[in-house]
Design a protein around this motif. Structure first.
Motif, PDB file in Angstrom:
ATOM      1  N   MET A   1      -4.517   8.408   0.174  1.00 11.73           N
ATOM      2  CA  MET A   1      -3.565   8.145  -0.904  1.00 11.73           C
ATOM      3  C   MET A   1      -4.177   7.296  -2.018  1.00 11.73           C
ATOM      4  SD  MET A   1       0.016   7.445   1.096  1.00 11.73           S
ATOM      5  CE  MET A   1       0.996   7.543  -0.412  1.00 11.73           C
ATOM      6  N   ASN A   2      -5.180   6.511  -1.680  1.00 14.26           N
ATOM      7  CA  ASN A   2      -5.732   5.558  -2.658  1.00 14.26           C
ATOM      8  C   ASN A   2      -7.090   5.972  -3.212  1.00 14.26           C
ATOM      9  OD1 ASN A   2      -3.700   3.279  -2.643  1.00 14.26           O
ATOM     10  ND2 ASN A   2      -4.105   3.459  -0.459  1.00 14.26           N
TER      11      ASN A   2
ATOM     12  N   LYS B   1      -1.145  12.919  -1.097  1.00  8.19           N
ATOM     13  CA  LYS B   1      -2.044  12.293  -2.072  1.00  8.19           C
ATOM     14  C   LYS B   1      -1.350  12.063  -3.414  1.00  8.19           C
ATOM     15  CE  LYS B   1      -6.671  12.641  -4.047  1.00  8.19           C
ATOM     16  NZ  LYS B   1      -7.073  11.335  -3.503  1.00  8.19           N
TER      17      LYS B   1
ATOM     18  N   GLU C   1      -3.979   6.112   4.389  1.00 12.84           N
ATOM     19  CA  GLU C   1      -4.095   5.114   3.322  1.00 12.84           C
ATOM     20  C   GLU C   1      -5.277   5.417   2.419  1.00 12.84           C
ATOM     21  OE1 GLU C   1      -2.013   1.219   5.435  1.00 12.84           O
ATOM     22  OE2 GLU C   1      -4.209   1.438   5.499  1.00 12.84           O
TER      23      GLU C   1
ATOM     24  N   LYS D   1       2.217   9.186  -4.037  1.00  6.57           N
ATOM     25  CA  LYS D   1       2.258   7.723  -4.129  1.00  6.57           C
ATOM     26  C   LYS D   1       3.225   7.267  -5.222  1.00  6.57           C
ATOM     27  CE  LYS D   1      -0.807   3.711  -4.581  1.00  6.57           C
ATOM     28  NZ  LYS D   1      -2.218   3.281  -4.761  1.00  6.57           N
TER      29      LYS D   1
ATOM     30  N   SER E   1       3.985   3.455  -0.960  1.00 12.95           N
ATOM     31  CA  SER E   1       3.151   2.537  -1.744  1.00 12.95           C
ATOM     32  C   SER E   1       1.658   2.810  -1.570  1.00 12.95           C
ATOM     33  CB  SER E   1       3.433   1.091  -1.320  1.00 12.95           C
ATOM     34  OG  SER E   1       2.982   0.877   0.015  1.00 12.95           O
ATOM     35  N   GLY E   2       1.318   3.613  -0.546  1.00 15.26           N
ATOM     36  CA  GLY E   2      -0.092   3.831  -0.222  1.00 15.26           C
ATOM     37  C   GLY E   2      -0.600   2.902   0.854  1.00 15.26           C
ATOM     38  N   LYS E   3       0.231   1.986   1.353  1.00 23.30           N
ATOM     39  CA  LYS E   3      -0.196   1.056   2.405  1.00 23.30           C
ATOM     40  C   LYS E   3       0.978   0.744   3.332  1.00 23.30           C
ATOM     41  CE  LYS E   3      -2.587  -3.364   3.151  1.00 23.30           C
ATOM     42  NZ  LYS E   3      -3.586  -2.743   4.072  1.00 23.30           N
TER      43      LYS E   3
END
Length: 444
Positions: A440-441, A205, A437, A208, A284-286
């Motif tokens: 992380m976002n 988490k 994802e 990123k 990048s989170g994706k």
């Protein structure tokens, strides 16, 4: 005349209650002798003596020491976490030999144990100083079959005596006892897996767009210790981008590019019991399209392997490996990893190249626990294993599509095998691609 010492060993102390009782340590030592006896029919009638050496405290510069971790075999049999110690076990007695500590050493290195402290932890019959070890053993083993790891004593004056006695290797006998975990050990394993999962979740988490692998390594160590673990169970693999194709990449000091995925293989050490978890996430989170396609294919393989562990009895690790290869062929074909025109047999061969390691090993006090136990035998209940399919798209592997070149992924969970199923001890660690994802976002 030998001096009577009041204090032994530099204490690696904690105010927490002991996780394993002295009664359990006594039962383990009794089992060691009981299991060893039938192993030696040629010496029937000769009693068995096990001699176990603890780990040594070593330095890499004057007065600068490596972090100490006790030999898991020594700690398993007595619970004592003091360097340079010995344990002597027979059917009739257990004797602990601990380095004597004077007031000057205590001034520099800290608290000490009394013999009563050590007996309360271990349940041994007697505590002696290490200076008495050689004389004691030389006298006691004259009529014994010695259970020992001779390499541990190659520089000892006792070596000549040991090789003259009938002797056998200690580790395979202890592994037979250690393989199946007690109720107390299962609770410790659940806790170290909980700590390892929570630390991994937080690292992902907060990871990123961090610029370097070292940031992730430092975060993991902090998260382990914050939750009560002593720290990392082993040097973690933290490999960004194409470095993830190196299975045991340990440098963890390279910059991370914005489009990289990061493979992290790490675990916590809680009271001498370890977790072993691997997750991959996009910095990048994706995930980009090829990363997501391949990761989800590997995730499907991982789920197939977990279902195999849950449902197949008798369960053998080597059969799980061949099941992994079949599942890889199926799911990687669906993901269009392979170039067109390949037969199923050809894809099996490539999958073996793509994942050159086994899918599983035993887990407990060591990350590769009870290594003398075969992976070809039926697994009993209360054995803990890993499930860790991986894919490493390296140069030189033919017939895989170009867009997947350079990717390395592994997914690893720790699983308790029960009589009728399994318990995934690391199930709280985020694993699915969409879940990663979202995790992380999510700013909460």
């Amino acid at each position: 005349m030998l001096k009577t010492w009041k204090y032994f060993g530099v204490r690696h102390f904690s105010n927490r209650p002991l996780p394993i009782t002295k009664d359990e340590f006594q039962a383990r030592r009794a089992s060691l002798v009981h299991v060893a006896k039938p192993e030696f029919p040629s010496t029937y009638g000769v009693s068995v003596a096990a001699i176990v050496k603890g780990a040594s405290r070593t330095s890499y510069a004057p007065d600068v020491y490596y972090p100490f971790r006790q030999s898991s075999y020594f700690r398993y049999l007595c619970g004592i976490n003091v360097a340079d110690s010995f344990l002597y076990v027979t059917e009739k007695q257990s004797v602990l030999f601990i380095k004597e500590v004077d007031d000057h050493t205590a001034l520099w290195d800290g608290n000490r144990y009394t013999p009563k402290d050590l007996q309360k932890i271990s349940g041994v019959d007697q505590v002696l100083g290490v200076k008495e070890f050689e004389g004691f053993v030389a006298k006691e083993i004259r009529d014994k079959h010695v259970l020992i790891e001779l390499d541990d004593f190659k520089d000892s004056p006792l070596m000549e005596l040991f090789v003259k006695r009938p002797n056998s290797k200690l580790i395979p006998v202890v592994d037979k006892i250690r393989w199946r975990k007690s109720d107390a050990e299962l609770e410790l394993m659940r806790e170290t897996c909980r700590i390892g999962s929570a630390a991994m979740n937080t690292m992902i988490k907060k990871g990123k767009m961090v610029p370097n692998e070292a940031h992730l390594s430092g975060r993991l160590e902090f998260e382990y210790r914050k939750r009560g673990a002593i720290g990392s169970a082993y040097p973690p693999v933290i490999a960004a981008g194409s470095r993830a194709r190196t299975i045991h990449y340990l440098d963890a000091d390279q910059d991370i590019s914005p489009g990289d995925c990061v493979l992290v293989d790490a675990g916590s050490d809680f009271e001498g019991y370890v977790s072993d978890i691997t997750r991959c996430f996009p910095i990048s989170g994706k995930f980009n399209d090829p990363q997501k396609v391949l990761y989800e294919a590997l995730e499907a393989v991982h789920n197939d392997c977990l279902n195999f562990v849950e449902n197949i009895r008798p369960l053998k690790l080597n059969e799980l490996y061949f099941h992994m290869l079949r599942s890889m062929s199926k799911h990687f074909t669906k993901a269009h990893l392979f170039k067109n025109g390949m037969s199923k047999e050809e894809t099996y061969s490539i999958c073996d190249e793509l994942c050159p390691h086994h899918v599983s090993h035993y887990l407990g006090m060591d990350v590769h626990d009870t290594f003398s136990i075969s992976r070809s035998i039926d697994i009993h209940s209360n054995v803990i294993i890993t499930v860790e399919p991986g894919i490493y798209c390296r140069e030189g592997i033919k017939n895989i599509r170009k867009e997947f070149h350079g990717i390395g992924f592994r997914i690893e969970d720790d699983v308790l095998v029960t009589k009728d199923g399994s318990e995934v001890l690391t199930s709280t660690c985020v694993r699915e691609s969409d879940e990663i994802e979202k995790h992380m976002n999510n700013n909460n």
